[in-house]
Write a protein that holds these residues in place. Structure first.
Motif, PDB file in Angstrom:
ATOM      1  N   ILE A  73      -1.144   2.970   2.283  1.00 50.61           N
ATOM      2  CA  ILE A  73       0.024   2.112   2.497  1.00 50.61           C
ATOM      3  C   ILE A  73      -0.393   0.644   2.477  1.00 50.61           C
ATOM      4  CG2 ILE A  73       1.868   1.480   4.109  1.00 50.61           C
ATOM      5  CD1 ILE A  73       1.853   4.477   4.988  1.00 50.61           C
ATOM      6  N   ILE A  74      -1.517   0.338   3.084  1.00 46.28           N
ATOM      7  CA  ILE A  74      -2.038  -1.035   3.054  1.00 46.28           C
ATOM      8  C   ILE A  74      -2.350  -1.432   1.608  1.00 46.28           C
ATOM      9  CG2 ILE A  74      -4.026  -2.484   3.676  1.00 46.28           C
ATOM     10  CD1 ILE A  74      -3.999  -0.985   6.393  1.00 46.28           C
ATOM     11  N   ASP A  75      -2.937  -0.512   0.839  1.00 52.49           N
ATOM     12  CA  ASP A  75      -3.232  -0.797  -0.570  1.00 52.49           C
ATOM     13  C   ASP A  75      -1.948  -1.099  -1.351  1.00 52.49           C
ATOM     14  OD1 ASP A  75      -5.949  -0.471  -0.166  1.00 52.49           O
ATOM     15  OD2 ASP A  75      -6.016   1.561  -1.006  1.00 52.49           O
ATOM     16  N   ILE A  76      -0.882  -0.350  -1.083  1.00 58.16           N
ATOM     17  CA  ILE A  76       0.403  -0.594  -1.746  1.00 58.16           C
ATOM     18  C   ILE A  76       0.910  -1.992  -1.381  1.00 58.16           C
ATOM     19  CG2 ILE A  76       2.826   0.111  -1.888  1.00 58.16           C
ATOM     20  CD1 ILE A  76       1.778   3.027  -1.331  1.00 58.16           C
ATOM     21  N   CYS A  77       0.837  -2.330  -0.093  1.00 52.16           N
ATOM     22  CA  CYS A  77       1.279  -3.665   0.358  1.00 52.16           C
ATOM     23  C   CYS A  77       0.443  -4.761  -0.279  1.00 52.16           C
ATOM     24  CB  CYS A  77       1.176  -3.772   1.879  1.00 52.16           C
ATOM     25  SG  CYS A  77       2.339  -2.762   2.781  1.00 52.16           S
ATOM     26  N   PHE A  78      -0.858  -4.571  -0.299  1.00 44.59           N
ATOM     27  CA  PHE A  78      -1.765  -5.576  -0.849  1.00 44.59           C
ATOM     28  C   PHE A  78      -1.504  -5.771  -2.341  1.00 44.59           C
ATOM     29  CE2 PHE A  78      -5.807  -6.946  -2.692  1.00 44.59           C
ATOM     30  CZ  PHE A  78      -6.060  -8.072  -1.927  1.00 44.59           C
ATOM     31  N   THR A  79      -1.380  -4.668  -3.081  1.00 47.50           N
ATOM     32  CA  THR A  79      -1.142  -4.748  -4.515  1.00 47.50           C
ATOM     33  C   THR A  79       0.180  -5.456  -4.804  1.00 47.50           C
ATOM     34  OG1 THR A  79      -2.410  -2.728  -4.869  1.00 47.50           O
ATOM     35  CG2 THR A  79      -0.902  -3.391  -6.633  1.00 47.50           C
ATOM     36  N   SER A  80       1.207  -5.108  -4.051  1.00 52.34           N
ATOM     37  CA  SER A  80       2.510  -5.751  -4.224  1.00 52.34           C
ATOM     38  C   SER A  80       2.422  -7.242  -3.912  1.00 52.34           C
ATOM     39  CB  SER A  80       3.535  -5.080  -3.306  1.00 52.34           C
ATOM     40  OG  SER A  80       4.764  -5.725  -3.386  1.00 52.34           O
ATOM     41  N   GLY A  81       1.738  -7.586  -2.836  1.00 48.57           N
ATOM     42  CA  GLY A  81       1.602  -8.991  -2.444  1.00 48.57           C
ATOM     43  C   GLY A  81       0.832  -9.813  -3.463  1.00 48.57           C
ATOM     44  N   ILE A  82      -0.281  -9.289  -3.930  1.00 44.22           N
ATOM     45  CA  ILE A  82      -1.099  -9.999  -4.922  1.00 44.22           C
ATOM     46  C   ILE A  82      -0.309 -10.171  -6.221  1.00 44.22           C
ATOM     47  CG2 ILE A  82      -3.137  -9.788  -6.417  1.00 44.22           C
ATOM     48  CD1 ILE A  82      -3.772 -10.740  -3.581  1.00 44.22           C
ATOM     49  N   SER A  83       0.412  -9.120  -6.624  1.00 44.70           N
ATOM     50  CA  SER A  83       1.231  -9.224  -7.840  1.00 44.70           C
ATOM     51  C   SER A  83       2.277 -10.319  -7.691  1.00 44.70           C
ATOM     52  CB  SER A  83       1.920  -7.890  -8.128  1.00 44.70           C
ATOM     53  OG  SER A  83       0.970  -6.901  -8.402  1.00 44.70           O
ATOM     54  N   GLY A  84       2.879 -10.408  -6.515  1.00 45.38           N
ATOM     55  CA  GLY A  84       3.874 -11.450  -6.269  1.00 45.38           C
ATOM     56  C   GLY A  84       3.284 -12.843  -6.361  1.00 45.38           C
ATOM     57  N   ILE A  85       2.098 -13.015  -5.793  1.00 47.12           N
ATOM     58  CA  ILE A  85       1.432 -14.320  -5.854  1.00 47.12           C
ATOM     59  C   ILE A  85       1.119 -14.688  -7.306  1.00 47.12           C
ATOM     60  CG2 ILE A  85      -0.742 -15.517  -5.311  1.00 47.12           C
ATOM     61  CD1 ILE A  85      -0.693 -13.956  -2.615  1.00 47.12           C
ATOM     62  N   ILE A  86       0.564 -13.746  -8.041  1.00 48.73           N
ATOM     63  CA  ILE A  86       0.219 -14.003  -9.440  1.00 48.73           C
ATOM     64  C   ILE A  86       1.470 -14.364 -10.239  1.00 48.73           C
ATOM     65  CG2 ILE A  86      -0.600 -12.899 -11.567  1.00 48.73           C
ATOM     66  CD1 ILE A  86      -2.610 -11.362  -9.726  1.00 48.73           C
ATOM     67  N   ASN A  87       2.556 -13.611 -10.031  1.00 42.42           N
ATOM     68  CA  ASN A  87       3.801 -13.907 -10.752  1.00 42.42           C
ATOM     69  C   ASN A  87       4.342 -15.286 -10.394  1.00 42.42           C
ATOM     70  OD1 ASN A  87       3.783 -11.469 -12.101  1.00 42.42           O
ATOM     71  ND2 ASN A  87       5.023 -10.440 -10.569  1.00 42.42           N
ATOM     72  N   ARG A  88       4.250 -15.680  -9.139  1.00 42.25           N
ATOM     73  CA  ARG A  88       4.743 -17.000  -8.728  1.00 42.25           C
ATOM     74  C   ARG A  88       3.907 -18.115  -9.343  1.00 42.25           C
ATOM     75  NH1 ARG A  88       6.279 -13.616  -4.846  1.00 42.25           N
ATOM     76  NH2 ARG A  88       8.339 -13.874  -3.908  1.00 42.25           N
ATOM     77  N   ILE A  89       2.605 -17.915  -9.412  1.00 44.53           N
ATOM     78  CA  ILE A  89       1.735 -18.923 -10.024  1.00 44.53           C
ATOM     79  C   ILE A  89       2.070 -19.063 -11.514  1.00 44.53           C
ATOM     80  CG2 ILE A  89      -0.652 -19.441 -10.708  1.00 44.53           C
ATOM     81  CD1 ILE A  89      -1.462 -18.206  -7.949  1.00 44.53           C
ATOM     82  N   HIS A  90       2.192 -17.928 -12.200  1.00 46.32           N
ATOM     83  CA  HIS A  90       2.540 -17.988 -13.623  1.00 46.32           C
ATOM     84  C   HIS A  90       3.913 -18.617 -13.830  1.00 46.32           C
ATOM     85  CE1 HIS A  90      -0.903 -15.987 -15.314  1.00 46.32           C
ATOM     86  NE2 HIS A  90      -0.762 -14.954 -14.506  1.00 46.32           N
ATOM     87  N   GLY A  91       4.864 -18.289 -12.951  1.00 43.25           N
ATOM     88  CA  GLY A  91       6.197 -18.868 -13.049  1.00 43.25           C
ATOM     89  C   GLY A  91       6.197 -20.364 -12.797  1.00 43.25           C
TER      90      GLY A  91
END
Length: 104
Positions: free
Chosen positions: A57-75
């Motif tokens: 569950i922590i891995d799911i949260c971490f993966t989702s969070g990192i993906s969000g950060i990466i998407n925001r930076i690219h955006g």
């Protein structure tokens, strides 16, 4: 990339799509709630905990969070996709499908 072409193409319709397993739907529901609501309801967490360990569950949260950060930076910086990724057949097909959708 770990997902079939069909799963990637149907990601936006994951609730109605038949290509996802029960566990995959649960992960998508959990991730969607995490992104939209930030907090997870006790009911949803209980359902997730029936299938996944606390570490998973922590891995799911971490993966989702990192993906969000990466998407925001690219955006924010409107970065271009690198040439290697752009030239991947699957990416080209996805870009063509997006262009066709936007022209409809």
């Amino acid at each position: 990339m770990g997902l079939s072409k069909e799963k990637v193409e149907q990601l936006r319709q994951w609730r109605d799509s038949l290509v996802y397993t029960e566990k995959e739907r649960l992960i998508l529901e959990y991730t969607e709630a995490l992104v939209k609501d930030i907090r997870i309801s006790d009911e949803l967490y209980k359902r997730v905990a029936e299938h996944f360990s606390p570490k998973q569950i922590i891995d799911i949260c971490f993966t989702s969070g990192i993906s969000g950060i990466i998407n925001r930076i690219h955006g924010t910086f409107q970065t271009e996709v690198d040439e290697l990724t752009q030239n991947h057949e699957f990416v080209k097909e996805s870009q063509d499908a997006l262009k066709a959708d936007s022209n409809s």
